[in-house]
Scaffold this active site. Sequence first.
Site: not given
Length: 286
Positions: A166, A228, A266
């Site tokens: 991330s 995602e 994610h």
Amino acid sequence: MTFQPNQSASGTLEQMARSTVPIPCSEQWTMKPRAGNHAYQIMVYQPAEVAPPSGYPVIYLLDANSVFGTMVEAARIQGRRPEKTGALPAIIIGIGYPTAAPFSPHRYYDFTPQATTEYTHKSDGTLLPEQGGADVFLQFIEEELKPDMEQQFNIDRNRQAIFGHSLGGLFVLHTLFTKPDAFRYYIAGSPSLHWNQKVMLAEEQEFIAGLEQHPVNVKVWIGMGEQEKNHPARNNDKASGLTERLSALKQPGLDIRYTEFEEENHVSVLPFLISRTIRFACSPEA
């Protein structure tokens, strides 16, 4: 309702006392950098297996509060039989924070090159923490953490990897673009390329422009969850586009690949990224 433990004839409550479950071969301590306004919780796993003649490969792991245990177990199990798993025993160095929470707000500062101009609040509506300290954080890793680790542990300096997810993945790519010699392997999981788009594109262009004078010898892997794609940030498109642009350069010392994990999002993609990272960064065939 109060829970009453079952007492069998084979043991009393004292004999059934519980204790915490440690992570094997691991230790942690707090480290305060010379610059910066917060400390780090450093977590280290050292394999039980004998080190190769050149030393152990090493993986520097961001957001260690959330994924250190997962990375250690993947390395511990796969490193036992390199001839079967394709992964050498490796040292895992986790960089976390002195908190019991899986994430610290300090990561916003450590992992971002500049404060974002596109966003002002987190998804829960709260204001974003301070940002823009990626270069300070990278300086801490290079000038303080690495020398300390190399003094304490038998590390192969030619087999160093960094893993981030991330915003951590954003930091991994920032490091690749601005200091490519820092690591041999770069693993960017679900990188938040929407966060500093103009900055990252400028860094990418500068990185490409410098390749003729300063060729690199790095392996880069970007991994995303298939689900995602549904996020408005469109980071899958941004990551695959980056991979295509760098692959098109045909630079012999730049190996970059992109993977999407089917039906993963994610967060759920993390264990898959971690398992694959062990083989990517610790293969007997460097």
